[in-house]
Every structure is written in C-alpha cells, then in structure tokens.
Write an enzyme that holds these catalytic residues in place. Structure first.
Site, PDB file in Angstrom:
ATOM      1  N   GLU A   7      12.793  -4.902 -48.836  1.00  0.00           N
ATOM      2  CA  GLU A   7      13.064  -3.782 -49.746  1.00  0.00           C
ATOM      3  C   GLU A   7      14.544  -3.674 -50.074  1.00  0.00           C
ATOM      4  O   GLU A   7      14.933  -3.269 -51.151  1.00  0.00           O
ATOM      5  CB  GLU A   7      12.547  -2.479 -49.131  1.00  0.00           C
ATOM      6  CG  GLU A   7      12.618  -1.315 -50.076  1.00  0.00           C
ATOM      7  CD  GLU A   7      11.644  -0.199 -49.704  1.00  0.00           C
ATOM      8  OE1 GLU A   7      10.539  -0.488 -49.222  1.00  0.00           O
ATOM      9  OE2 GLU A   7      12.006   0.964 -49.900  1.00  0.00           O
ATOM     10  N   ASP A 105       9.269  -1.757 -47.050  1.00  0.00           N
ATOM     11  CA  ASP A 105       8.979  -0.701 -46.067  1.00  0.00           C
ATOM     12  C   ASP A 105       7.484  -0.424 -46.019  1.00  0.00           C
ATOM     13  O   ASP A 105       6.789  -0.526 -47.018  1.00  0.00           O
ATOM     14  CB  ASP A 105       9.716   0.591 -46.427  1.00  0.00           C
ATOM     15  CG  ASP A 105      11.190   0.499 -46.099  1.00  0.00           C
ATOM     16  OD1 ASP A 105      11.582  -0.490 -45.451  1.00  0.00           O
ATOM     17  OD2 ASP A 105      11.933   1.406 -46.501  1.00  0.00           O
ATOM     18  N   TYR A 311      10.783   3.182 -37.873  1.00  0.00           N
ATOM     19  CA  TYR A 311      10.763   3.743 -39.215  1.00  0.00           C
ATOM     20  C   TYR A 311      10.759   5.280 -39.183  1.00  0.00           C
ATOM     21  O   TYR A 311       9.900   5.884 -38.539  1.00  0.00           O
ATOM     22  CB  TYR A 311       9.520   3.229 -39.960  1.00  0.00           C
ATOM     23  CG  TYR A 311       9.625   3.419 -41.446  1.00  0.00           C
ATOM     24  CD1 TYR A 311      10.688   2.871 -42.144  1.00  0.00           C
ATOM     25  CD2 TYR A 311       8.672   4.155 -42.143  1.00  0.00           C
ATOM     26  CE1 TYR A 311      10.804   3.048 -43.513  1.00  0.00           C
ATOM     27  CE2 TYR A 311       8.769   4.332 -43.513  1.00  0.00           C
ATOM     28  CZ  TYR A 311       9.850   3.777 -44.193  1.00  0.00           C
ATOM     29  OH  TYR A 311       9.965   3.955 -45.538  1.00  0.00           O
TER      30      TYR A 311
END
Ligand SMILES: [Zn+2]
Ligand SMILES: [Zn+2]
Length: 935
Positions: A7, A105, A311
């Site tokens: 990303e 992601d 995350y």
C-alpha cells in the site's frame, strides 16, 4: 517475474528486506515511485489510492445552470488516476509479470486499493494470476507466511469500500454546493455538509444546547470527621445528596455524639485486568496521555508500518488462538521493559483477557517487536508504544485483588459510613499505571466502638451541566450510533475542526457550525440525524458480506438523497435567509467606538479590515493584515476597554496570529506616528482617541473648527496642529517610500531583514530616499550593508531622486526614459550637455531637447543652453554622416561639433580631449570637412 504490490513505499521496502535479506535488494527510484528488486521479484509501493472517483466532466462549475447541485445525485461517476507516475511503473511491471501479489493493508480500504491495482493490471495483462496476501503485522514471520498462503482478492469487501467512496462524494458535493450557494458563501467560506459529518456535528451542537439550557440546582452533602487509634477518618452521610435545605439542616443538627460503630463489613473484590486494545480503546487511552485522536492514529500507523505494533485499525478485542503469548512476552525479556516483562512472567494468567468483540480479520492491537526510545523517535510515538506494550502486559497478567471494608456508624440519630480498600494482590496494576486505584487503608474498627465527633460539615454544592465531548468520548459515541468506521471517525472530527465548525478539546461548536446544524435541523432534519447514515453503513457491511449488491445500495442512497433535496429545494429561500442571519454574528465584533453600530470583519478580495455597519454614514474602520497572512476570525475574548471581541488570523500549518482587540491594536500602531507631533504625549493621544481620532489623517480631515471645538482649543491652535500633522504625514510617506526602496534594492539576509535595515537608517538620520542619495556610503556600513551594497544603494537612490526631479520639472515620462537610458538622469548634467549630442545619443529631436533643457534650466535658475534649430542640426550633420564612422558622431556632437563648419573651426587637441576621439581621426575628418566647407 513475481510482482508484489504494497500500500505504501515504506511497507514495500520492508517486505523486500524480509523476503530477500537487506543486502540482496536493489533499489531503483523513478521519481516518486521506488521499487525493490531481488532474484526474480519486484516489490513496489502505491501511495494509498492511486485513482480517485469523480464526476464526469461538466460538473465542476458550481454556478452551472445546466448542472445544479441536485443533478450531482445521478451524475455519472468515473475513476481518474491521481498518481500517474506510480500507475505507469505498476503497469510497466504488470505487463511482464508471471505472478502478482497484492499486499495492501488488510481492511476495507486496503481491499479497495488492491482492487484498483487489480484493474490497472488487467488493463495491460489479462492473463497473469493475481493473488492477495493478508497480514496484520509487518514482521518477517507474518509477511513470509502471508505471501506463501496468499488467497484471492475479496471483491465484495472492495465493493463495500467503493460504495462508501461514491456515496460520500455524491452526498458531500451535492449538499455542500447547495448550502453554500443558497447562503451566498464565497469560495473561502463554503459550508460543507456530509453524511457522517453532519450528524456528528449535530451531537456536539446538541450537547452545547443542553449546557446552555442547564439550570444548576443546589444540594448539600454531610460528613463528619473522627479518629481511631490516632488515625483521622472521614465518614459521609448515608443519604448522599440532600436537595432540600431544611432536610440537610435537620440531619446536620441531629448529627451528634455518641458516634457508634454499628457494622464492620469486610469483603473481597476482584479488579479485572483490562481487555485487549481496539482502535477506539487506543484513542481513549491516547487521549488520557494528552494525544489527539487523529494524531494518535497517525503515530500508530507509523508504528505499524515500521513493524513495532500490529495493525491499528481493528474492532477486535479478543486475541486469536494463533497468537503465541509466551513468544510475544519473550521479546521483552531484554530492553526497556525487562523489569516489567519479568513481573508479568511471575504474574501470568492462564488465558489472556478478552473483550466483547471477536472478529477474524485483525487481532487486537499489540506490540510486535521490541523498540528502544531512539528507534521510536518522537516523544508522542514512544508514549503510545509504551502504552500499547503495557496494555498488552496487563491483558496477560492476573487480576488485582482487593480487601474491601465498609464501616457503618451512627452519630446521634444519623447514619454515616466509611469505605476503605487494600490491595491484596496487585496483579496487572503492578505494570499498568494508566488507571489508578487508590488504596484507602482504614484502622481496625469493631462493632460497638465509640468514637469522638471531631467535626461535622455541611457542604453546599451545585449540580454541574453535562460535559462537552472530548474527542475520544465523541468517537465512542459515534461507534455506539453506527456513525462512520474505525478508520474514518477521527478523520471526521479533524474535518469538522478544519472547516471551523468546532473548536477546542473538549469540543464546542463555532457560530457557523451551529448555524449550519440548526438550519438543517429546521428544514431538512434527516441530514443531521444518525438514522439514515447508520442504515447506509449497515448496508455497506451487507455488500462486504455478499448479501447486497453495490448497485442496490447506491441506488438506495440516491433515493434517500433525492428525498432530502425535495425538502431543501422547497425551503431554499428560507434556508438562505436563515443561514445568513445566523452567520452574520460570526463577523460582528462589537459596537463601533464612533457611532455604536455593530463593527464587522469585512473582506474584499484578499484585503480584510474592520468596518462599521453604519457605513457610509460612519466611516470608522481599521486595517488588518491581508488574508494571505490568514483569515481574520472573531475570538471569544472581549476587550475590557472597548467591548470588542478579539480577532485572530488563522494560518494554515502555523499557530494562529493573535491580533487582540482590533481597536487597541489600531491605537497602538498609530502611537509612534502621533508622538512625531511636536509636544505630543501619551495623555494627548488619549484625548485625541476620546474624540475618535485614531490616525494622523483623521486628525487632518477633522478640520480646524471642529477640531478646536473637540479639543477645547482656539481655532488658530487647531490650525497649527493640523499643519504639524500634515508635516508628519509627509514625513511618514517619505519613510514608507524609503522602506519600499530598501526592500526593492537590498537582498534580505539572516538577521538583516528589510525592516531592520530601514530602522537602522532612520535612527542614523537617513529618513527618506533623498537623504539616502546624499549619504556617504561609508556611513551606511552601520546598517549591516557591505561596501559594495552601500555604494550601489546610494547610486540607485541618486538616480531615483534625479528621475523624480526631472519628472517634477515637467519632462514627460516617455522622453525621460530615453534620457535616463542614455545616462542623463541628473538635471545638472542634462542642462549642461549639448542638444545636438543628446539628440544623437537618445534619438529625441533637437527641438524637443532644447525645450526640455529650457524647462529644467529655469527650474534650476541656470541660463538656458545654446538653442539650435532642427534645420541647422540636420543640414550640419548630413555631410558628416557620409564620411564619419557613426560611432564618432555622438561624441563629436556632445562636444558641440555637429557640422563641417564647426569641425573646421575646432582645435584638434582640445576636441580630442573633450570627445575622447584620437587626434589623427579628428585631423582626417577635418581635412574632409574643409573640402566640404569650401564647396
Ligand atoms: Zn460607526
Ligand atoms: Zn481594546
């Protein structure tokens, strides 16, 4: 070739390093797009979205009659690349790739970004297999495993993200346009409206109204102090709050000795360790550390990309079985948390705590690798990292245990109680300092003990209004109402404050924020209610689950929006009036000191000022710095002297520039000018201000009669004052000119700004350009100029003064320019030079030159130079032109020689000296001239 797409660039770099080992990776930078190559693999990073959704062409013009705001609802939507370079690199590799792995992601947004990449790949390569790697932490194990176990893109999840993009674009653009146009707002003050934003703003406005409507009521609480075994204790009345004073008074009076212990109850309480962190809990925790929601997310994302935490966008509060707690703890056996890790090891619970939510995409937020302070960098990131580490520790630590004590007693007829607590087992509290629980260890009491009554107290208190929302509280509330997602909530709050709808933390609405909300509530209430947004939010989740299609949800959203527009358009005129009425206050800062009508902040182009709403009857106004320095905004603070709201300039990316009371600042900035008047004092300035004279020009324009009356002086004294003021005005004008001149001719350097140089010059008596032109360059070295700079500055000033003198004497600008270019800007030199030479040097006709020389000579009180006629000049010069080198003609004519006759008469030696031409050349020419003359 295997192409891996991350990303962001920083993630691509890490992925390549994990897969190949850092030494093996070759880095190629192609402008904005870097890529990493090893073996037969290329890893590249996107920049989040590399395409954006937009309306088809033709919908950009806000004022278009053909495409009014409502037409945006059904306008066609297209995708446009926003990062052309990156798209180019992506497609170049995609053509050659034999396998593509999307490693964006792992969430809705990431899936959509992945799908965007997928479409770009398919456009150039229809066959290459594309798979999807999903990971929750950027660590070697996770990355390697995720690429080995890559599955396929989730097109439903991507469609859910896409539907949000489109819905937010359509709602935001159409509603914002409608409202801004209706309220006649300029481009720099549009009224933005949004599907999530507007209901969120409404909650803040609602809370503000509750606070305003709140009427505090009084209540009383009773307590007594006593002691046991030399230890002071405080007991409170069992009744709690007394809302009736008479009751409180009666209970107070009835509180008397003997104080007797009636019950001693000891208990045991388990103080549960906290649940694992999700996004909302992270934001709440960060806010306790003084970190704003959006900054906390920004830092957390950075920590994630650098591999320090998992995350940070997650709703999950239950650790997955696959997370090996023991191994995770082992990471911290060395480093900054050695002591804490050892403590946790000794206080380990059998199963980690778990929260209410369990999802399968991401784990709760936990630290994925050990870091020290230097590696982390800034303080805020470190605080956040430490919090995440300690929270992880707390979730795997045993519960704390307390012994609780409750002592009931009677004082006369009144019941009192004391509670206490003592930690038996600190458990997680031993390493988690963020939520404190104070021990209150009591002396030993026994039923039947009689205690002394040392004092009794009745405290009068008031109920408090509800608190304004803090960012973290608002995010929790948004989550409860289903507004936005874990990824967008903090961004919505940033937007509200960026659009100046809210201010402060805790947050309160601004005048505009409130006006927009209340106007919408009145005329199109559904926009400000969470219901519709929540419904759409749920249906987007249905798209991800595959139970609804994107087209069905989009058309549902469009029909909702059409309904809203029906309300809006029906009430268009009323909404416009209402909004303008409600927002006028945001510009009004208080009464005009001259006439008492409201003063307003006004803006014309980029200039802004404070003006009287009584204009043109009242002309009072004060300037503000131009809007390029920041938009002038009214503040809550009010000047005690003038009753005016303070003003500040809001600058992008810089702290606000506080002007304060605009009238105080106006008076202050004119003080120096007034003090230039002979004999003027601070007291004198106050007298002038008292009759509303704030500037020198206001003093002059008052006129002698009125001024005399205003100040109680004779008309002749007032006339004198006005004359002096005119002198000051002229002086100030010259100073301004000097400052302008300096800023045009002196290059600014560190520690030597233009204003510093001007100030130094003024203090050494060089107060205008004229004085500068006469100054000795050596004396200017004090103003921090170099010798060369000083000399050139004086020369420039001389030239400027000369030019303005010539203009003043009546030489027209166009011709003057020709004289200046030829080096004759000095009036003295100009009249001394021979017109014939000047004509040749400038191309201006001799007649004109003679006229100008006469004009200037008269002004300088000099005799006019010799006048020659055009015919005489042309007849004389014509034969010379035939023979002489054209370059020689001008110097000859400047020396007064412009005909063969004059040349014959001239003395060769003198002429050579004056003209700078070699004697031999002159002698040759003279021979020729003689021949011509003889003819
Ligand atoms: Zn006024
Ligand atoms: Zn003031």
């Amino acid at each position: 070739m295997h192409l891996i797409i991350a990303e962001k660039n920083i993630v691509a770099e890490r992925i390549a390093a994990f897969l190949a080992g850092k030494e093996k990776v070759q880095i190629t930078r192609d402008g904005a797009a870097a890529h990493y190559v090893f073996d037969d693999t290329v890893v590249m990073g996107l920049r989040g979205h590399v395409v954006e959704v937009d309306f088809v062409e033709g919908y950009n013009n806000w004022r278009s009659a053909e495409h009014p705001p409502k037409s945006l609802i059904n306008a066609e939507i297209i995708k446009k690349p926003t990062e052309k370079k990156i798209v180019g690199v992506l497609q170049k590799f995609a053509k050659k790739a034999t396998r593509v792995t999307i490693a964006t992601d792992y969430d809705t947004e990431g899936e959509l970004i992945g799908k965007e990449a997928f479409e770009l790949i398919r456009a150039v390569n229809t066959k290459v297999p594309v798979d999807r790697a999903r990971f929750s932490a950027i660590t070697k194990d996770e990355i390697v495993k995720s690429i080995q176990e890559a599955t396929s893109l989730d097109f439903n999840l991507a469609a859910a993200g896409e539907s949000r993009q489109i819905i937010d674009l359509v709602w935001g653009a159409s509603l914002t346009r409608f409202l801004s146009i209706t309220a006649h707002r300029g481009a720099d003050s549009i009224l933005s409206v949004g599907r999530v934003q507007s209901p969120t703003l409404a909650m803040i406005v609602d809370r503000e109204r509750e606070i305003e409507a709140f009427v505090p009521t009084k209540y009383w609480v009773l307590s007594l102090t006593s002691e046991k075994a030399g230890i002071g204790v405080e007991a409170r009345h069992v009744h709690g709050r007394f809302t009736d004073y008479a009751e409180a008074k009666a209970a107070y009076d009835a509180t008397k000795e003997p104080v007797k212990v009636t019950d001693v109850i000891t208990g045991h309480k388990v103080d549960r360790a906290p649940a694992p962190l999700d996004t909302t809990a992270l934001i709440v925790g960060a806010s306790r550390l003084g970190i704003s929601a959006s900054y906390a997310m920004n830092r957390a994302e950075d920590l994630y990309m650098r591999g320090f935490i998992s995350y940070p966008r997650t709703d999950n509060t239950t650790y997955p079985k696959s997370l090996k707690i023991g191994e995770q703890l082992e990471i911290f056996a060395h480093g900054a948390f050695t002591k804490e890790a050892a403590y946790v090891k000794n206080h380990l619970r059998s199963v980690p705590t778990r929260g209410k939510k369990e999802t399968t995409d991401h784990p709760p937020i936990y630290p994925t690798s050990l870091a020290n302070r230097e590696e982390i960098g800034d303080d805020v990131s470190w605080k956040l990292y430490e919090f995440i580490v300690r929270r992880f520790f707390a979730t795997i630590c045993i519960d704390a245990e307390w012994e609780t004590m409750k002592i009931n007693m009677s004082a006369g007829s009144e019941p009192y109680t004391i509670t206490g607590g003592r930690i038996l087992e600190a458990g997680w509290r031993g390493i988690y300092p963020y939520s404190k629980a104070e021990e209150n260890i009591l002396p030993v009491f026994a039923v039947g003990d009689t205690l002394p009554l040392l004092s009794k107290n009745s405290e009068e208190k008031e109920t408090q209004p509800p608190a304004r929302y803090s960012q973290s509280r608002l995010i929790q509330r948004m989550e409860e109402l289903g507004l936005g997602t874990k990824s967008t909530r903090h961004e919505v709050i940033s937007k509200l404050s960026g659009r100046k709808y809210i201010e402060g933390n805790p947050m309160k609405p601004t005048i505009v924020g409130r006006a927009v909300t209340e106007s919408l509530e009145e005329f199109a209430g559904t926009i400000t209610e969470p219901t519709m947004t929540k419904t759409l939010e749920e249906h987007m989740t249905d798209i991800a689950a595959g139970t609804k299609t994107i087209n069905a949800v989009l058309s549902e959203s469009r029909s909702m929006l059409s309904g809203i527009f029906e309300d809006l358009e029906k009430n268009e005129a009323a909404i416009g009036r209402d909004l303008m009425e409600r927002t006028r206050e945001e510009q009004t800062i208080g009464p005009c000191p001259v006439c008492g009508k409201p003063l307003r902040i006004k803006r014309v182009g980029s200039s802004q000022f404070i003006g009287c709403s009584g204009y043109p009857d009242c002309t009072f106004n004060t300037g503000l710095p131009p809007a390029t320095w920041g938009n002038a905004i009214k503040m809550d603070e009010v000047c005690e002297i003038h009753g005016l709201n303070h003003v500040q300039l809001l600058r992008k990316g810089a702290p606000a520039w506080k002007i304060g009371c605009p009238l105080c600042s106006h008076i202050k900035s004119n003080t120096d000018a007034f003090l230039l008047l002979p004999g003027m004092t601070e007291e004198g300035i106050r007298k002038l201000n008292a009759v509303h004279i704030y500037t020198i020009s206001e003093l002059i324009s008052r006129g002698p009669e009125v001024l005399a009356k205003n100040l109680g002086m004779s008309t002749s004294a007032a006339e004198k004052l006005i004359r002096e003021a005119e002198g000051v005005l002229a002086l100030l004008k010259k100073r301004t000119e000097l400052k302008k001149f300096i800023s045009a001719h002196v290059a600014p350097k560190r520690g030597r700004g233009h204003s510093k140089v001007s100030a130094a010059m003024i203090s050494m008596g060089v107060t205008d350009v004229e004085a500068l032109s006469r100054a000795d360059p050596a004396s200017l070295l004090e103003a921090k100029l170099s010798e060369a700079e000083a000399a050139s500055l004086v020369a420039e000033a001389k030239s400027m003064v000369n030019i303005s003198r010539m203009k003043e004497y009546g030489v027209p600008a166009i011709t003057l320019k020709k004289y200046v270019n030829a080096g004759f800007d000095d009036p003295e030199k100009f009249v001394a030079v021979h017109p014939a030479g000047l004509s040749l040097a400038t191309g201006v006709s001799v007649t004109t030159i003679c006229n100008h020389q006469k004009l200037v000579a008269e002004k300088l009180c000099r005799p006019s130079p010799e006048k020659i006629s055009k015919v005489a000049f042309e007849e004389g010069i014509a034969p010379l032109r035939k023979k002489a080198d054209p370059e020689l003609l001008t110097p000859l004519a400047l020396a007064g020689v412009y005909s063969p006759e004059l040349l014959v008469k001239a003395d060769v030696k003198t002429l050579a000296k004056v003209s700078g031409i070699e004697e031999k050349q002159i002698a040759d020419l003279q021979k020729y001239a003689k021949k011509v003359a003889e003819k």
